[in-house]
Design a protein around this motif. Structure first.
Motif, PDB file in Angstrom:
ATOM      1  N   ALA A   3     -31.410 -10.944  39.346  1.00 54.06           N
ATOM      2  CA  ALA A   3     -31.512  -9.957  38.289  1.00 54.06           C
ATOM      3  C   ALA A   3     -31.261 -10.540  37.029  1.00 54.06           C
ATOM      4  CB  ALA A   3     -30.288  -8.831  38.296  1.00 54.06           C
ATOM      5  N   ALA A   4     -30.445 -11.468  36.629  1.00 60.96           N
ATOM      6  CA  ALA A   4     -30.258 -12.196  35.507  1.00 60.96           C
ATOM      7  C   ALA A   4     -31.475 -13.229  35.337  1.00 60.96           C
ATOM      8  CB  ALA A   4     -29.022 -13.097  35.708  1.00 60.96           C
ATOM      9  N   GLY A  12     -37.699 -13.863  27.882  1.00 62.03           N
ATOM     10  CA  GLY A  12     -38.550 -15.112  27.385  1.00 62.03           C
ATOM     11  C   GLY A  12     -39.896 -14.805  27.021  1.00 62.03           C
ATOM     12  N   TYR A  13     -40.804 -13.941  27.899  1.00 57.04           N
ATOM     13  CA  TYR A  13     -42.110 -13.521  27.674  1.00 57.04           C
ATOM     14  C   TYR A  13     -42.259 -12.580  26.465  1.00 57.04           C
ATOM     15  CZ  TYR A  13     -43.864 -15.940  31.972  1.00 57.04           C
ATOM     16  OH  TYR A  13     -44.168 -16.788  32.917  1.00 57.04           O
ATOM     17  N   ALA A  53     -31.532 -18.352  23.358  1.00 56.71           N
ATOM     18  CA  ALA A  53     -31.048 -17.576  24.468  1.00 56.71           C
ATOM     19  C   ALA A  53     -29.369 -17.720  24.877  1.00 56.71           C
ATOM     20  CB  ALA A  53     -31.990 -17.501  25.586  1.00 56.71           C
ATOM     21  N   LEU A  54     -29.130 -19.057  24.833  1.00 55.66           N
ATOM     22  CA  LEU A  54     -28.071 -19.594  25.081  1.00 55.66           C
ATOM     23  C   LEU A  54     -27.046 -19.026  24.178  1.00 55.66           C
ATOM     24  CD1 LEU A  54     -25.970 -21.003  26.728  1.00 55.66           C
ATOM     25  CD2 LEU A  54     -26.571 -23.045  25.419  1.00 55.66           C
ATOM     26  N   ALA A 154     -28.441 -18.285  34.560  1.00 57.15           N
ATOM     27  CA  ALA A 154     -29.536 -17.958  35.070  1.00 57.15           C
ATOM     28  C   ALA A 154     -30.704 -17.047  34.094  1.00 57.15           C
ATOM     29  CB  ALA A 154     -29.620 -17.007  36.137  1.00 57.15           C
ATOM     30  N   PHE A 155     -29.795 -16.240  32.963  1.00 58.23           N
ATOM     31  CA  PHE A 155     -30.694 -15.706  32.207  1.00 58.23           C
ATOM     32  C   PHE A 155     -31.013 -16.676  31.066  1.00 58.23           C
ATOM     33  CE2 PHE A 155     -31.066 -14.032  27.979  1.00 58.23           C
ATOM     34  CZ  PHE A 155     -31.407 -12.882  27.947  1.00 58.23           C
TER      35      PHE A 155
END
Length: 209
Positions: A3-4, A12-13, A53-54, A154-155
């Motif tokens: 899910a992540a 991201g998209y 994102a991180l 993972a995300f």
């Protein structure tokens, strides 16, 4: 974990697909210099998206008040840098056309894949809206937000993969465009049109702020 990854891909998209000034400049640079340089530039954009994102999953809502005061100057800086690069590309294209050298794959600007990576990484880093976008998505998911180190990784990897795939697709489009417009006049027209578009999008970046 799955899910992540899916959440990261969608995020991201979501940030990568709307083509702005950076995307337009990526296509223009690839059309002018070739696939390897374009791929370096694409990975530079994706690296910045992955880094933001991180930061989002690590900092969450704490980042928003920190970044808000500097958003306007960073947005202006990004717009100015893009406009300068666009004007420089147009000027170089005109000079090369007058010299009869624009029909080649290189317009005289020495831009290696490594330099392209660094340039596009820097341009993309100047956009703090990216980290706010990711932070908002993470916070909006509530209890299902990635909280464990594995899910957060993972995300981030999902967001990085999504951004990289889209930016590489843009680079591919630039490569095909460059191969199609092999004539000197076609390359000059493309260079001037892309520079104009980049300037317009850079102005819009500031106006929307």
């Amino acid at each position: 974990m799955t899910a992540a990854v899916v959440a990261g891909l969608l995020a991201g998209y979501g940030i990568a697909i709307p083509v702005g000034a950076v995307g337009a400049y990526l296509v223009a640079v690839t059309a002018r210099t070739g696939w390897r340089t374009g791929a370096g530039a694409a990975l530079g954009v994706a690296t910045a998206d992955g880094a933001y994102a991180l930061l989002a999953v690590a900092g969450g809502s704490a980042l928003v008040p920190v970044l808000t005061p500097v958003m306007t100057p960073l947005r202006w800086t990004s717009a100015v840098v893009l406009a300068v690069l666009a004007v420089r590309a147009a000027w170089t294209a005109l000079a090369a056309h007058r010299a009869g050298g624009l029909a080649s794959r290189d317009d005289g600007t020495v831009l290696t894949p490594v330099r392209a990576y660094g340039t596009f990484l820097g341009i993309t880093i100047l956009n703090p809206m990216t980290v706010i976008y990711f932070a908002a998505l993470v916070l909006a998911t509530g209890p299902s937000a990635p909280t464990t180190p594995t899910d957060r990784a993972a995300f981030v990897l999902g967001a990085l993969a999504a951004s990289a795939s889209w930016q590489l697709l843009l680079a591919l489009g630039g490569t095909l465009l460059g191969r199609t417009l092999t004539g000197a006049r076609g390359r000059l027209t493309t260079a001037l049109a892309s520079s104009t578009l980049i300037v317009v999008l850079a102005v819009r970046l500031v106006a929307e702020g």
